[in-house]
Design a protein around this motif. Structure first.
Motif, PDB file in Angstrom:
ATOM      1  N   GLY A   1      41.432  48.536  77.877  1.00 48.91           N
ATOM      2  CA  GLY A   1      42.434  46.699  77.549  1.00 48.91           C
ATOM      3  C   GLY A   1      44.155  46.688  78.077  1.00 48.91           C
ATOM      4  O   GLY A   1      44.393  45.685  77.740  1.00 48.91           O
ATOM      5  N   CYS A   2      44.941  48.010  77.794  1.00 47.10           N
ATOM      6  CA  CYS A   2      46.124  47.986  77.445  1.00 47.10           C
ATOM      7  C   CYS A   2      46.753  49.011  78.413  1.00 47.10           C
ATOM      8  O   CYS A   2      48.055  48.952  78.536  1.00 47.10           O
ATOM      9  CB  CYS A   2      46.437  48.529  76.035  1.00 47.10           C
ATOM     10  N   GLU A   3      45.969  49.569  80.022  1.00 41.47           N
ATOM     11  CA  GLU A   3      46.620  49.903  80.237  1.00 41.47           C
ATOM     12  C   GLU A   3      47.045  49.318  81.608  1.00 41.47           C
ATOM     13  O   GLU A   3      46.147  48.766  82.368  1.00 41.47           O
ATOM     14  CB  GLU A   3      46.013  51.650  80.703  1.00 41.47           C
ATOM     15  N   TRP A   4      48.065  50.016  82.492  1.00 40.42           N
ATOM     16  CA  TRP A   4      48.423  49.132  83.354  1.00 40.42           C
ATOM     17  C   TRP A   4      49.173  50.430  85.156  1.00 40.42           C
ATOM     18  O   TRP A   4      49.768  51.433  84.121  1.00 40.42           O
ATOM     19  CB  TRP A   4      49.922  48.274  83.189  1.00 40.42           C
TER      20      TRP A   4
ATOM     21  N   ALA B   1      42.728  57.422  81.052  1.00 42.09           N
ATOM     22  CA  ALA B   1      42.759  57.696  79.926  1.00 42.09           C
ATOM     23  C   ALA B   1      41.233  57.668  78.731  1.00 42.09           C
ATOM     24  O   ALA B   1      40.717  57.895  78.517  1.00 42.09           O
ATOM     25  CB  ALA B   1      43.217  56.037  79.692  1.00 42.09           C
ATOM     26  N   VAL B   2      39.989  56.526  80.169  1.00 42.14           N
ATOM     27  CA  VAL B   2      38.550  56.529  79.735  1.00 42.14           C
ATOM     28  C   VAL B   2      37.924  57.822  79.991  1.00 42.14           C
ATOM     29  O   VAL B   2      37.427  58.184  79.203  1.00 42.14           O
ATOM     30  CB  VAL B   2      38.364  55.332  81.112  1.00 42.14           C
ATOM     31  N   ALA B   3      38.386  57.995  80.769  1.00 37.42           N
ATOM     32  CA  ALA B   3      37.753  60.070  81.120  1.00 37.42           C
ATOM     33  C   ALA B   3      38.006  60.846  79.616  1.00 37.42           C
ATOM     34  O   ALA B   3      37.202  61.167  79.309  1.00 37.42           O
ATOM     35  CB  ALA B   3      38.377  60.831  81.664  1.00 37.42           C
ATOM     36  N   VAL B   4      39.363  60.373  79.085  1.00 41.46           N
ATOM     37  CA  VAL B   4      40.274  61.585  77.436  1.00 41.46           C
ATOM     38  C   VAL B   4      38.685  60.963  77.080  1.00 41.46           C
ATOM     39  O   VAL B   4      38.156  61.684  75.724  1.00 41.46           O
ATOM     40  CB  VAL B   4      41.182  61.623  77.528  1.00 41.46           C
ATOM     41  N   THR B   5      38.589  58.968  76.553  1.00 38.63           N
ATOM     42  CA  THR B   5      38.380  58.852  75.436  1.00 38.63           C
ATOM     43  C   THR B   5      36.485  59.319  75.714  1.00 38.63           C
ATOM     44  O   THR B   5      36.135  59.847  74.618  1.00 38.63           O
ATOM     45  CB  THR B   5      37.946  57.718  75.533  1.00 38.63           C
TER      46      THR B   5
ATOM     47  N   ALA C   1      58.414  51.948  74.685  1.00 40.86           N
ATOM     48  CA  ALA C   1      57.314  52.697  74.947  1.00 40.86           C
ATOM     49  C   ALA C   1      56.093  52.114  75.932  1.00 40.86           C
ATOM     50  O   ALA C   1      55.542  53.074  76.271  1.00 40.86           O
ATOM     51  CB  ALA C   1      56.101  52.665  73.546  1.00 40.86           C
ATOM     52  N   SER C   2      56.562  51.012  76.948  1.00 34.99           N
ATOM     53  CA  SER C   2      56.153  50.480  77.384  1.00 34.99           C
ATOM     54  C   SER C   2      56.183  50.793  78.893  1.00 34.99           C
ATOM     55  O   SER C   2      55.725  50.214  79.881  1.00 34.99           O
ATOM     56  CB  SER C   2      55.416  48.503  77.164  1.00 34.99           C
ATOM     57  N   VAL C   3      57.489  51.207  79.530  1.00 37.00           N
ATOM     58  CA  VAL C   3      58.183  51.485  80.790  1.00 37.00           C
ATOM     59  C   VAL C   3      58.023  52.953  80.458  1.00 37.00           C
ATOM     60  O   VAL C   3      57.573  54.251  81.938  1.00 37.00           O
ATOM     61  CB  VAL C   3      59.427  51.345  80.634  1.00 37.00           C
TER      62      VAL C   3
ATOM     63  N   PRO D   1      47.734  55.188  78.257  1.00 37.32           N
ATOM     64  CA  PRO D   1      48.989  54.791  77.003  1.00 37.32           C
ATOM     65  C   PRO D   1      49.253  54.915  76.168  1.00 37.32           C
ATOM     66  O   PRO D   1      50.774  54.954  76.215  1.00 37.32           O
ATOM     67  CB  PRO D   1      48.860  53.779  77.652  1.00 37.32           C
ATOM     68  N   HIS D   2      48.299  56.019  75.540  1.00 37.87           N
ATOM     69  CA  HIS D   2      48.809  56.073  74.068  1.00 37.87           C
ATOM     70  C   HIS D   2      48.515  58.010  73.401  1.00 37.87           C
ATOM     71  O   HIS D   2      49.255  58.215  72.997  1.00 37.87           O
ATOM     72  CB  HIS D   2      47.997  55.841  72.878  1.00 37.87           C
ATOM     73  N   ALA D   3      49.167  58.227  75.134  1.00 40.11           N
ATOM     74  CA  ALA D   3      48.936  59.752  74.674  1.00 40.11           C
ATOM     75  C   ALA D   3      50.463  60.538  74.848  1.00 40.11           C
ATOM     76  O   ALA D   3      49.448  61.750  74.971  1.00 40.11           O
ATOM     77  CB  ALA D   3      47.558  60.347  76.513  1.00 40.11           C
ATOM     78  N   SER D   4      51.063  60.531  74.369  1.00 42.91           N
ATOM     79  CA  SER D   4      52.623  60.874  74.688  1.00 42.91           C
ATOM     80  C   SER D   4      52.933  61.254  73.268  1.00 42.91           C
ATOM     81  O   SER D   4      53.685  61.770  73.288  1.00 42.91           O
ATOM     82  CB  SER D   4      53.556  60.361  75.704  1.00 42.91           C
ATOM     83  N   ASP D   5      52.116  61.117  72.458  1.00 44.05           N
ATOM     84  CA  ASP D   5      52.784  61.110  70.903  1.00 44.05           C
ATOM     85  C   ASP D   5      52.665  62.653  70.814  1.00 44.05           C
ATOM     86  O   ASP D   5      51.708  63.727  71.664  1.00 44.05           O
ATOM     87  CB  ASP D   5      51.882  60.602  69.863  1.00 44.05           C
ATOM     88  N   ALA D   6      52.893  63.049  69.492  1.00 47.24           N
ATOM     89  CA  ALA D   6      52.936  64.413  69.759  1.00 47.24           C
ATOM     90  C   ALA D   6      53.810  65.435  69.771  1.00 47.24           C
ATOM     91  O   ALA D   6      53.993  65.711  70.823  1.00 47.24           O
ATOM     92  CB  ALA D   6      51.781  64.685  68.417  1.00 47.24           C
ATOM     93  N   ASP D   7      52.195  66.673  69.603  1.00 45.94           N
ATOM     94  CA  ASP D   7      51.874  67.869  70.675  1.00 45.94           C
ATOM     95  C   ASP D   7      52.821  67.436  72.917  1.00 45.94           C
ATOM     96  O   ASP D   7      52.811  68.027  73.166  1.00 45.94           O
ATOM     97  CB  ASP D   7      51.443  68.889  70.583  1.00 45.94           C
ATOM     98  N   GLN D   8      51.313  66.289  72.770  1.00 42.39           N
ATOM     99  CA  GLN D   8      51.715  66.155  74.033  1.00 42.39           C
ATOM    100  C   GLN D   8      52.591  65.408  74.592  1.00 42.39           C
ATOM    101  O   GLN D   8      52.725  65.179  75.736  1.00 42.39           O
ATOM    102  CB  GLN D   8      50.066  65.018  74.226  1.00 42.39           C
ATOM    103  N   GLY D   9      53.697  65.154  74.260  1.00 42.07           N
ATOM    104  CA  GLY D   9      54.792  64.660  74.521  1.00 42.07           C
ATOM    105  C   GLY D   9      55.712  64.979  75.316  1.00 42.07           C
ATOM    106  O   GLY D   9      56.810  65.102  76.633  1.00 42.07           O
TER     107      GLY D   9
END
Ligand SMILES: [Zn+2]
Length: 215
Positions: free
Chosen positions: A81-84, A112-116, A172-174, A181-189
């Motif tokens: 619901g939050c991705e573009w 993102a859906v697949a990862v979920t 964060a949005s650009v 959409p949320h996956a660049s935190d921590a190590d994945q950045g």
């Protein structure tokens, strides 16, 4: 693996020759059902997606809630619901539907859906699973038949749809994120950086190839 996923996204962007004559629009934008899955990180759902007024690059689309089985007979794309997505990200989806028909090319989903759905797998295992789920896009490039897969993951980074009331939220949005959409935190950045650099370099190389072709 990250490099290959980046190159695959770029290759899919160039499935249509850059020298397509003006006025020719192929493939036609397909009608789609867009299934909105609730985001496990921020909770965005179909209502939030709808109120964000996101435009989708389809001829027409109907938004379907996560638990609604009725897609109106349309091919389905599942996203959070939050991705573009940039419109070009949907090019391989449109080509698969044009080439193989909406019955064979019936179900797609975002990374993102697949990862979920993959749940708590180690990072390497997540990448390996995505690589396999995206292999249908390679078949478009090579002209092979569409591999039989229960759900085809779209090889594309996405961005966060956010009201962006702060600079940090806007920034964060650009930023495109290759796993959602949320996956660049921590190590994945770090891996997101690798992905975006590889994507940019592959696009530059492809465009240079066009530039050096005799007209
Ligand atoms: Zn979210």
């Amino acid at each position: 693996m990250v490099e290959r996923m980046a190159r695959r996204e770029v290759a899919a962007h160039f499935l249509i020759p850059a020298d397509q004559p003006p006025g020719v629009i192929r493939p036609p934008a397909p009608p789609m059902a867009v299934r909105i899955m609730s985001c496990p990180d921020c909770g965005a759902d179909a209502d939030r997606f709808q109120s964000a007024g996101i435009a989708l690059p389809f001829a027409e689309w109907r938004i379907v809630a996560a638990d609604d089985p009725d897609t109106g007979g349309l091919p389905t794309l599942a996203v959070l619901g939050c991705e573009w997505f940039a419109p070009r990200a949907m090019l391989p989806v449109a080509i698969a539907i044009e080439r193989f028909g909406p019955v064979a090319a019936a179900a797609f989903r975002s990374r993102a859906v697949a990862v979920t759905e993959l749940g708590e797998l180690p990072f390497d295992a997540v990448l390996a699973a995505l690589d396999e789920q995206e292999s249908w896009a390679d078949a478009l490039l090579t002209g092979d038949v569409l591999p039989a897969q229960p759900a085809r993951t779209v090889p594309a980074a996405s961005r966060l749809v956010s009201p962006a009331t702060t600079w940090a939220a806007y920034r964060a949005s650009v930023t495109a994120r290759f796993l959602g959409p949320h996956a660049s935190d921590a190590d994945q950045g770090r891996w997101n950086e690798v992905y975006l650099v590889n994507r940019r370099d592959a696009a530059v190389r492809t465009l240079e190839g066009y530039a050096s072709c005799p007209a």
